[in-house]
Motif scaffolding. Structure first.
Motif, PDB file in Angstrom:
ATOM      1  N   ASP A 127     -53.706 -11.138  79.840  1.00  0.00           N
ATOM      2  CA  ASP A 127     -52.522 -11.742  79.219  1.00  0.00           C
ATOM      3  C   ASP A 127     -51.973 -10.896  78.072  1.00  0.00           C
ATOM      4  O   ASP A 127     -50.837 -11.076  77.647  1.00  0.00           O
ATOM      5  N   LEU A 128     -52.800  -9.980  77.568  1.00  0.00           N
ATOM      6  CA  LEU A 128     -52.360  -9.115  76.477  1.00  0.00           C
ATOM      7  C   LEU A 128     -51.334  -8.092  76.942  1.00  0.00           C
ATOM      8  O   LEU A 128     -50.445  -7.705  76.192  1.00  0.00           O
ATOM      9  N   LEU A 129     -51.445  -7.655  78.209  1.00  0.00           N
ATOM     10  CA  LEU A 129     -50.609  -6.582  78.721  1.00  0.00           C
ATOM     11  C   LEU A 129     -49.521  -7.111  79.635  1.00  0.00           C
ATOM     12  O   LEU A 129     -49.662  -8.160  80.277  1.00  0.00           O
ATOM     13  N   ILE A 130     -48.409  -6.347  79.683  1.00  0.00           N
ATOM     14  CA  ILE A 130     -47.402  -6.570  80.705  1.00  0.00           C
ATOM     15  C   ILE A 130     -47.902  -5.931  81.990  1.00  0.00           C
ATOM     16  O   ILE A 130     -48.427  -4.822  81.979  1.00  0.00           O
ATOM     17  N   LYS A 131     -47.747  -6.624  83.114  1.00  0.00           N
ATOM     18  CA  LYS A 131     -48.286  -6.136  84.378  1.00  0.00           C
ATOM     19  C   LYS A 131     -47.707  -4.768  84.713  1.00  0.00           C
ATOM     20  O   LYS A 131     -46.491  -4.547  84.629  1.00  0.00           O
ATOM     21  N   ASN A 132     -48.585  -3.834  85.084  1.00  0.00           N
ATOM     22  CA  ASN A 132     -48.230  -2.463  85.457  1.00  0.00           C
ATOM     23  C   ASN A 132     -47.614  -1.672  84.297  1.00  0.00           C
ATOM     24  O   ASN A 132     -46.860  -0.726  84.513  1.00  0.00           O
ATOM     25  N   HIS A 133     -47.899  -2.080  83.054  1.00  0.00           N
ATOM     26  CA  HIS A 133     -47.420  -1.368  81.875  1.00  0.00           C
ATOM     27  C   HIS A 133     -48.586  -1.148  80.907  1.00  0.00           C
ATOM     28  O   HIS A 133     -49.606  -1.841  80.978  1.00  0.00           O
ATOM     29  N   THR A 134     -48.395  -0.185  80.038  1.00  0.00           N
ATOM     30  CA  THR A 134     -49.376   0.042  78.975  1.00  0.00           C
ATOM     31  C   THR A 134     -48.889  -0.527  77.645  1.00  0.00           C
ATOM     32  O   THR A 134     -49.444  -0.204  76.600  1.00  0.00           O
ATOM     33  N   ILE A 135     -47.842  -1.348  77.679  1.00  0.00           N
ATOM     34  CA  ILE A 135     -47.289  -1.969  76.477  1.00  0.00           C
ATOM     35  C   ILE A 135     -47.710  -3.429  76.450  1.00  0.00           C
ATOM     36  O   ILE A 135     -47.616  -4.132  77.464  1.00  0.00           O
ATOM     37  N   THR A 136     -48.137  -3.902  75.304  1.00  0.00           N
ATOM     38  CA  THR A 136     -48.570  -5.282  75.175  1.00  0.00           C
ATOM     39  C   THR A 136     -47.365  -6.201  75.001  1.00  0.00           C
ATOM     40  O   THR A 136     -46.255  -5.761  74.670  1.00  0.00           O
ATOM     41  N   ASN A 137     -47.608  -7.490  75.180  1.00  0.00           N
ATOM     42  CA  ASN A 137     -46.558  -8.486  74.967  1.00  0.00           C
ATOM     43  C   ASN A 137     -46.147  -8.551  73.499  1.00  0.00           C
ATOM     44  O   ASN A 137     -45.016  -8.938  73.182  1.00  0.00           O
ATOM     45  N   GLN A 138     -47.060  -8.181  72.594  1.00  0.00           N
ATOM     46  CA  GLN A 138     -46.714  -8.144  71.178  1.00  0.00           C
ATOM     47  C   GLN A 138     -45.623  -7.112  70.910  1.00  0.00           C
ATOM     48  O   GLN A 138     -44.686  -7.363  70.141  1.00  0.00           O
ATOM     49  N   VAL A 139     -45.716  -5.960  71.547  1.00  0.00           N
ATOM     50  CA  VAL A 139     -44.690  -4.929  71.386  1.00  0.00           C
ATOM     51  C   VAL A 139     -43.361  -5.406  71.960  1.00  0.00           C
ATOM     52  O   VAL A 139     -42.300  -5.196  71.374  1.00  0.00           O
ATOM     53  N   LYS A 140     -43.420  -6.055  73.109  1.00  0.00           N
ATOM     54  CA  LYS A 140     -42.196  -6.572  73.715  1.00  0.00           C
ATOM     55  C   LYS A 140     -41.526  -7.597  72.799  1.00  0.00           C
ATOM     56  O   LYS A 140     -40.298  -7.560  72.605  1.00  0.00           O
ATOM     57  N   ASP A 141     -42.308  -8.512  72.225  1.00  0.00           N
ATOM     58  CA  ASP A 141     -41.742  -9.508  71.315  1.00  0.00           C
ATOM     59  C   ASP A 141     -41.162  -8.856  70.071  1.00  0.00           C
ATOM     60  O   ASP A 141     -40.123  -9.293  69.550  1.00  0.00           O
ATOM     61  N   ARG A 142     -41.822  -7.796  69.605  1.00  0.00           N
ATOM     62  CA  ARG A 142     -41.323  -7.074  68.426  1.00  0.00           C
ATOM     63  C   ARG A 142     -39.986  -6.406  68.731  1.00  0.00           C
ATOM     64  O   ARG A 142     -39.078  -6.405  67.906  1.00  0.00           O
ATOM     65  N   ILE A 143     -39.845  -5.841  69.919  1.00  0.00           N
ATOM     66  CA  ILE A 143     -38.591  -5.208  70.325  1.00  0.00           C
ATOM     67  C   ILE A 143     -37.466  -6.235  70.390  1.00  0.00           C
ATOM     68  O   ILE A 143     -36.346  -5.996  69.919  1.00  0.00           O
TER      69      ILE A 143
END
Length: 359
Positions: free
Chosen positions: A47-63
């Motif tokens: 759940d920490l990672l976006i599927k097939n990505h090396t970016i976490t959901n925390q980074v996505k929310d920050r963006i």
């Protein structure tokens, strides 16, 4: 016997969210599995990672949070520590523009703004909650009418009680066409602005007819023009102060009287402007109707302004009765202009509209 068995691990460099400007990475060993039935492999998910990505959901929310604050793509990329293409992909590929809102509010505000190049985009918001209702790619009447008729049923459109607009005659036709039960409200700011510009035109015309450029009359109209736009309640007629321009110790009321006493036509225009402003501020519909209907032409720019208000008298009176205006919508457009300014403009209209929905 289980068909799915462990098949080694995959080392992944995961980008974490930053809270002090520094980049943080986590080395994650992701478990791999082998299916003995089909000889296919798969990996474990978190759940920490976006599927097939090396970016976490925390980074996505920050963006997404930084995008709502009108930061540019390159600025967001520098703050978060990813590439601008990654920011663009997360913002634009994962956001879809809604085809319609879930429910039409009872009170709406209409306006337009310059979006991409010379294109003007139509915008509508809820007059009470100030939430975005519609973004239409252009402001043509046919496009707006077709959009609302195709997206909303007649019963939904009949539930709209009021629409606040400026003095654009095209919007009046649009409102009557798509919202048969809605009252049209002319924005109070645009009414005052219309009369204010007429007052300035008469004042400037009077200045041109004054031969002595050093007289008290010329200085009062030239240097202290802002005083003639003050509401009557803010005009001080008791306290003496030093007034620049005429360079005298006097009251604000005396400075205003210098222009009004020597220019009767300008005084008529000034009184009309003050009556319109005062009636809107105090919600005095009788004073507003008396000022507009009882106005006598004097050959100035105020004739055209009052004629325009007289043609839209019913809608202008609604601005006195009803509490809604285009003020919240102007604030929303101000945020849109800030986004456009910070980003040095947009070339892609779809990207621009998606950024607006985030704000």
């Amino acid at each position: 016997m289980k068909a799915l068995v462990k098949n080694g691990k995959k080392r992944t460099n995961v980008r974490l969210a930053s809270f002090n400007g520094k980049e943080y990475h986590m080395i994650l060993n992701k478990q791999r599995y082998l299916c003995r039935n089909c000889d296919c492999t798969c990996g474990a998910h978190s759940d920490l990672l976006i599927k097939n990505h090396t970016i976490t959901n925390q980074v996505k929310d920050r963006i997404l949070d930084l995008a709502r604050e009108s930061f540019t793509l390159s600025s967001i990329a520098k703050i978060v520590g990813v590439s601008p293409n990654t920011v663009s992909r997360l913002l634009y590929d994962n956001i879809n523009l809604p085809s319609r809102c879930s429910r039409l509010p009872e009170n709406l505000c209409f306006d337009e703004f310059r979006s991409v190049g010379n294109i003007f985009t139509f915008i509508a918001i809820d007059a009470e909650t100030h939430h975005l209702v519609e973004l239409i790619h252009d402001r043509l009447s046919k496009t707006i009418v077709d959009h609302f008729i195709n997206k909303y049923s007649l019963s939904e459109r009949q539930s709209v009680k009021s629409v606040s607009i400026d003095l654009n005659a095209n919007y009046q036709m649009v409102v009557r066409r798509i919202f048969p039960n809605a009252q049209i409200i002319v924005d109070r700011f645009h009414i005052v602005q219309l009369c204010s510009r007429a007052l300035d035109q008469v004042r400037i015309g009077s200045l041109k007819n004054i031969k002595d450029k050093h007289s008290r009359l010329y200085k009062a109209l030239k240097s202290n023009w802002r005083l003639y736009h003050l509401p009557l309640a803010e005009v001080d007629d008791k306290n003496v102060e030093y007034v620049f321009g005429i360079n005298e110790y006097t009251t604000i009321q005396n400075v205003i009287d210098i222009g009004l006493d020597q220019l009767p036509v300008f005084k008529e225009v000034y009184d009309t402007y003050q009556n319109v402003q005062q009636s809107l501020e105090n919600h005095n519909i009788n004073l507003l109707r008396e000022t507009i209907c009882g106005y006598k032409k004097n050959g100035t720019a105020m004739d055209t302004s009052i004629s325009t208000l007289r043609k839209n008298l019913k809608h202008v009176e609604n601005s006195c009765i009803m509490p809604y205006s285009n003020g919240p919508l102007e604030g929303t457009i101000g945020k849109i202009k800030k986004l456009k300014h910070n980003s040095y403009g947009f070339r892609n209209l779809d990207h621009f509209l998606k950024r607006i929905t985030l704000i």
